[in-house]
Design an enzyme around this catalytic site. Structure first.
Site, PDB file in Angstrom:
ATOM      1  CE  LYS A 238      -0.249  -1.598  -6.313  1.00  0.00           C
ATOM      2  NZ  LYS A 238       0.337  -0.379  -6.703  1.00  0.00           N
TER       3      LYS A 238
ATOM      4  N   GLY B 192       6.750  -5.476  -7.652  1.00  0.00           N
ATOM      5  CA  GLY B 192       7.871  -5.147  -8.531  1.00  0.00           C
ATOM      6  C   GLY B 192       9.238  -5.375  -7.920  1.00  0.00           C
TER       7      GLY B 192
ATOM      8  N   GLY C 173       4.270  -0.473  -2.599  1.00  0.00           N
ATOM      9  CA  GLY C 173       5.179   0.532  -2.060  1.00  0.00           C
ATOM     10  C   GLY C 173       5.791   0.123  -0.731  1.00  0.00           C
TER      11      GLY C 173
ATOM     12  CE  LYS D 124       0.416   5.029  -7.692  1.00  0.00           C
ATOM     13  NZ  LYS D 124       0.180   3.570  -7.577  1.00  0.00           N
TER      14      LYS D 124
END
Length: 296
Positions: free
Chosen positions: A33, A69, A36, A252
Site C-alpha cells: 500500500k 487523498g 503518505g 491500519k
C-alpha cells in the site's frame, strides 16, 4: 574514484546480507500500500519506484495499491467543492466520485506507472473496474448516536470479493500491477474504497508472502514512543485492549492483522518517509518498521 577499504567492506556486507532474503522470497508476491509522504515528495517517489523495480528484477512480484487523498482534496478545491468526512471516511456523492475516479484511476495511477516505467520496470495501471476484478457494495456506516440507524456517505464501498486472475496474469508476464482502490457494484456503479482495505484483501486473495503498508510514522509505537516489532496477532489484540494502539493506527493495524489471520505470511507497517524503506524492510536484517506475524 575507487572506494576506500572501509566503505567497500560496508557496501559488500549490505549486498551479501540481501542474498538470503532474495532466495527466500523468489517468486513470492508482496502487496504494497503506497501513500503518505512517500507519494508526495519527489525524492521519495523516485526512491519508491526504484525499489519496486529492483524487487521485481531480483525475483519478487510486487503489487502496488495506492491512495490519493491529498490529490483528491486539491482537485475538489479547484472545482469549488468542499470535501466532507464522517467517521474518517470521505462523503462521496456522484460528483465527488467522478473526481475520485479521475484522480485515482487517472492522474495518480498514471504518474506511478510512469515513474516505475521510467526506472526500468513494466508497470500496468488498473482500477477494480477493469475486468470487474474488485467487487464492492455500499458501505453501511452506523450512526454512533443512534445505533439502529445508518449514515449515507454516498458511493463509499467495502470489498465483497476479488478475482485474482487479472493480477496473477500480469505477474506471470513480468508486469507490475498498480491498482487504484475503486470497486464496482452489481449494477456497474463505482465505489471509493479505503486503499489499506483493498491492499489487505488483495494480499489475502493472492496468498501473498507480505503485506506492506507505508505510513507517515515509524510504525507501531509503545506508550514511551519506542518502535514495536515482531508482534503476533495475540500481542496486537492486547495492545489494542490496553490502549497502546489507538486512534488512526487502529484501522491500519486491523487490516494488517486481518491479513496474517487469513493466510498472508507477515504484515509490515513501515515509515514511508525513510528513503528506500521497502528495500530496508524486505532485504535487511533490521528493517525499518513494525512486523506483524501470525501467532507462533
Amino acid at each position: 574514484m575507487p572506494l576506500s577499504p572501509s566503505t567497500a567492506k560496508e557496501k559488500a556486507q549490505i549486498l551479501s546480507e540481501a542474498l538470503p532474503y532474495i532466495r527466500r522470497f523468489q517468486d513470492k508476491t508482496v502487496v504494497i500500500k503506497y501513500g503518505g509522504n512517500a507519494m508526495t515528495e519527489e525524492h521519495l517517489k523516485h526512491g519508491f519506484a526504484k525499489d519496486v523495480v529492483l524487487l521485481k528484477l531480483v525475483g519478487l512480484n510486487p503489487v502496488i495499491v495506492h491512495g490519493g487523498g491529498p490529490q483528491i482534496n486539491d482537485l475538489l478545491k479547484r472545482v469549488g467543492k468542499e470535501g466532507a468526512f464522517i467517521q474518517g471516511m470521505r462523503v462521496t456523492d456522484r460528483e465527488t466520485m467522478d473526481i475520485v475516479e479521475m484522480v485515482l484511476g487517472g492522474l495518480v495511477n498514471k504518474e506511478i506507472v510512469s515513474l516505475i516505467n521510467h526506472h526500468g520496470g513494466k508497470a500496468v495501471g488498473l482500477t477494480g473496474k477493469d475486468g470487474e476484478f474488485i467487487r464492492a457494495r455500499k458501505l453501511k456506516v452506523k450512526n454512533k448516536e443512534k445505533e439502529d440507524e445508518f449514515i449515507d456517505i454516498g458511493q463509499v464501498g467495502e470489498v465483497v470479493g476479488i478475482d485474482p486472475e487479472l493480477v496473477s496474469f500480469l505477474e506471470t508476464r513480468d508486469f507490475i500491477p498498480v491498482v487504484a482502490p475503486i470497486g464496482v457494484g452489481d449494477e456497474g456503479e463505482a465505489y471509493n474504497i479505503n486503499a489499506d482495505l483493498v491492499a489487505g484483501k488483495l494480499a489475502e486473495t493472492l496468498r501473498a508472502e507480505k503485506l506492506i503498508l507505508l505510513t507517515n510514522t515509524a510504525g507501531v509505537l509503545d506508550k514511551e514512543g519506542k518502535l514495536l516489532t515482531g508482534l503476533t496477532a495475540k500481542k496486537v489484540d492486547e495492545l489494542i485492549d490496553n490502549g497502546t494502539i489507538s486512534g488512526g493506527m487502529i484501522p491500519k493495524i486491523s487490516t494488517a492483522l486481518e491479513a496474517v489471520k487469513n493466510g498472508v505470511k507477515s504484515s509490515h507497517i513501515i515509515d514511508g518517509r525513510v528513503e528506500h524503506a521497502l528495500l530496508l524492510e524486505i532485504l535487511t536484517d533490521e528493517g525499518v518498521g513494525t512486523l506483524i506475524k501470525a501467532n507462533a
